[in-house]
Design an enzyme around this catalytic site. Structure first.
Site, PDB file in Angstrom:
ATOM      1  N   GLY A  13       0.826  -1.211   0.000  1.00 26.46           N
ATOM      2  CA  GLY A  13       0.000   0.000   0.000  1.00 26.46           C
ATOM      3  C   GLY A  13       0.855   1.252   0.000  1.00 26.46           C
ATOM      4  O   GLY A  13       0.469   2.296   0.538  1.00 26.46           O
ATOM      5  N   GLY A  16      -0.274   4.926  -0.836  1.00 29.91           N
ATOM      6  CA  GLY A  16      -1.341   5.581  -0.070  1.00 29.91           C
ATOM      7  C   GLY A  16      -0.855   6.766   0.743  1.00 29.91           C
ATOM      8  O   GLY A  16       0.237   7.295   0.514  1.00 29.91           O
ATOM      9  N   GLN A  17      -1.689   7.126   1.734  1.00 35.32           N
ATOM     10  CA  GLN A  17      -1.444   8.364   2.485  1.00 35.32           C
ATOM     11  C   GLN A  17      -0.142   8.307   3.300  1.00 35.32           C
ATOM     12  O   GLN A  17       0.524   9.321   3.484  1.00 35.32           O
ATOM     13  CB  GLN A  17      -2.639   8.582   3.434  1.00 35.32           C
ATOM     14  CG  GLN A  17      -2.765   9.991   3.971  1.00 35.32           C
ATOM     15  CD  GLN A  17      -3.825  10.089   5.084  1.00 35.32           C
ATOM     16  OE1 GLN A  17      -4.512   9.111   5.395  1.00 35.32           O
ATOM     17  NE2 GLN A  17      -3.953  11.258   5.666  1.00 35.32           N
ATOM     18  N   ASP A  37       2.224  -1.741  -4.494  1.00 32.91           N
ATOM     19  CA  ASP A  37       0.844  -1.247  -4.467  1.00 32.91           C
ATOM     20  C   ASP A  37       0.128  -1.800  -5.685  1.00 32.91           C
ATOM     21  O   ASP A  37       0.773  -2.280  -6.620  1.00 32.91           O
ATOM     22  CB  ASP A  37       0.837   0.298  -4.503  1.00 32.91           C
ATOM     23  CG  ASP A  37      -0.425   0.875  -3.859  1.00 32.91           C
ATOM     24  OD1 ASP A  37      -1.529   0.542  -4.320  1.00 32.91           O
ATOM     25  OD2 ASP A  37      -0.309   1.638  -2.890  1.00 32.91           O
ATOM     26  N   TYR A 144     -14.411  -1.184   7.743  1.00 27.41           N
ATOM     27  CA  TYR A 144     -12.986  -0.877   7.945  1.00 27.41           C
ATOM     28  C   TYR A 144     -12.556  -1.263   9.370  1.00 27.41           C
ATOM     29  O   TYR A 144     -11.552  -1.953   9.567  1.00 27.41           O
ATOM     30  CB  TYR A 144     -12.796   0.624   7.698  1.00 27.41           C
ATOM     31  CG  TYR A 144     -11.426   1.172   8.013  1.00 27.41           C
ATOM     32  CD1 TYR A 144     -10.305   0.791   7.280  1.00 27.41           C
ATOM     33  CD2 TYR A 144     -11.256   2.122   9.028  1.00 27.41           C
ATOM     34  CE1 TYR A 144      -9.061   1.333   7.553  1.00 27.41           C
ATOM     35  CE2 TYR A 144     -10.020   2.673   9.302  1.00 27.41           C
ATOM     36  CZ  TYR A 144      -8.923   2.272   8.572  1.00 27.41           C
ATOM     37  OH  TYR A 144      -7.699   2.809   8.840  1.00 27.41           O
ATOM     38  N   LYS A 148      -9.973  -4.236  10.631  1.00 31.38           N
ATOM     39  CA  LYS A 148      -8.751  -3.888  11.377  1.00 31.38           C
ATOM     40  C   LYS A 148      -8.699  -4.639  12.715  1.00 31.38           C
ATOM     41  O   LYS A 148      -7.621  -5.053  13.150  1.00 31.38           O
ATOM     42  CB  LYS A 148      -8.648  -2.377  11.579  1.00 31.38           C
ATOM     43  CG  LYS A 148      -8.326  -1.606  10.298  1.00 31.38           C
ATOM     44  CD  LYS A 148      -6.880  -1.853   9.840  1.00 31.38           C
ATOM     45  CE  LYS A 148      -6.521  -1.023   8.615  1.00 31.38           C
ATOM     46  NZ  LYS A 148      -5.103  -1.163   8.208  1.00 31.38           N
TER      47      LYS A 148
END
Ligand code: SER
Length: 322
Positions: A13, A16-17, A37, A144, A148
């Protein structure tokens, strides 16, 4: 700082952010880092960063990549965030839950020593004490959050059962000069980014919304420090980490004080507001502080001062690209 051991690290990932900021720090520490990614190498990635296309829902792809790179550590960031997860719950399940299981299986099969996982305030549901300690009933309301929680539990299982050294932080909403994607805490970074880009921003939450937040450099440092900590110092696998817990109005005030020409208003979106209202307003991070010396450096106004020049640069980049 050059570590005593140069680790070979895979980041999932990575587009991502969090990914590119984390990779910059790990490379700065002298580690060999590989980004991966489902998306192509992002424009902001270093040109000499090895980049691999990886869909974590595909176990064969994970198997091939781990066989090729043979990483010693993995930072598993690949996930759909909460707001996007509510628009596509089945995809969120596949990427976040099955994807994490696939990565853990890959760690087991390829002898990956350490797995760092990014958990979240979204593992908590409503009605908990404030600040919320690490050990409480985890009853999230979003797909989500559910995935998690499952990632935390699976990681602990793979640690006990197969010796994978699984470690996780529960991140607050993260704020940085990176375009956020699909999170419910996105109103915070967007106050800075949209404020500077267009002079105004209408936040999708109530002004009195209060959730834990953190400036990205603190979050990155937390992940890197937890990764480097000797295992015997850790009393658990998953840690709350905290920095500050402003209301949305307080973030808006911090932006508008620094940039008086910017106007921030509020038009709550019921779906996203319900998610925000289900999250705790503050986290108790005393175990992270005690076990591995965690401590945040930035409060809200220090973050605003550090962030504005970075967001100005991002806004210039966006303007040139379009
Ligand atoms: N920032 C995340 C989100 O909003 C929370 O972990 O979904």
């Amino acid at each position: 700082m050059i570590p005593t051991h140069r680790m070979k690290i895979l980041v999932t990932g990575a587009g991502g952010q969090v990914g590119l900021d984390l990779i910059r720090r790990l490379r700065g520490q002298g580690h060999e880092v590989h980004g991966s990614d489902v998306i192509e190498r992002p424009a902001g990635a270093d040109s000499d960063l090895p980049w691999h296309r990886l869909d974590v829902t595909d176990p064969a792809m994970i198997d091939a990549l781990l066989g090729e790179i043979k990483p010693e550590w993995i930072f598993h960031l690949a996930a759909l965030l909460s707001a996007r997860g509510e628009t596509r719950p089945q995809l969120a399940y596949a990427v976040n839950q099955t994807g994490t299981f696939n990565i853990l299986e890959g760690c087991r099969a390829h002898g990956v020593e350490r797995l760092l996982f990014t958990s979240t305030i979204a593992v908590f549901g409503p009605g908990l004490p404030s600040p919320v300690p690490d050990e409480v009933p985890l009853l999230p309301t979003t797909m989500y959050g559910i995935t998690k929680v499952s990632g935390e539990l699976l990681g602990a299982y793979y640690h006990r059962r197969y010796g994978v050294d699984f470690r996780a932080v529960r991140f607050p909403g993260l704020i940085s000069a990176t375009l956020p994607g699909g999170g419910t805490s996105d109103y915070a970074p967007l106050m800075y980014i949209e404020g500077l880009r267009s002079g105004s921003y209408e936040a999708f939450c109530r002004p009195d919304t209060r959730i834990p937040m953190m400036y990205m450099p603190d979050g990155i440092r937390a992940l890197a420090e937890l990764a480097a900590c000797p295992r015997e110092q850790l009393s658990r696998s998953v840690y709350n980490i905290a920095a500050f817990s402003p209301t949305a109005q307080e973030i808006a005030d911090s932006v508008m004080q620094a940039l008086p020409e910017v106007s921030i208003t509020f038009a709550p979106d019921p779906a996203r507001q319900a998610i925000l209202d289900s999250w705790p307003d503050a986290l108790d991070d005393s175990l992270a502080r005690a076990d591995w010396g965690w401590s945040p450096e930035y409060d809200l106004d220090q973050m605003t001062a550090a962030l504005l020049p970075e967001v100005k640069a991002l806004v210039r980049e966006i303007a040139t690209a379009t």
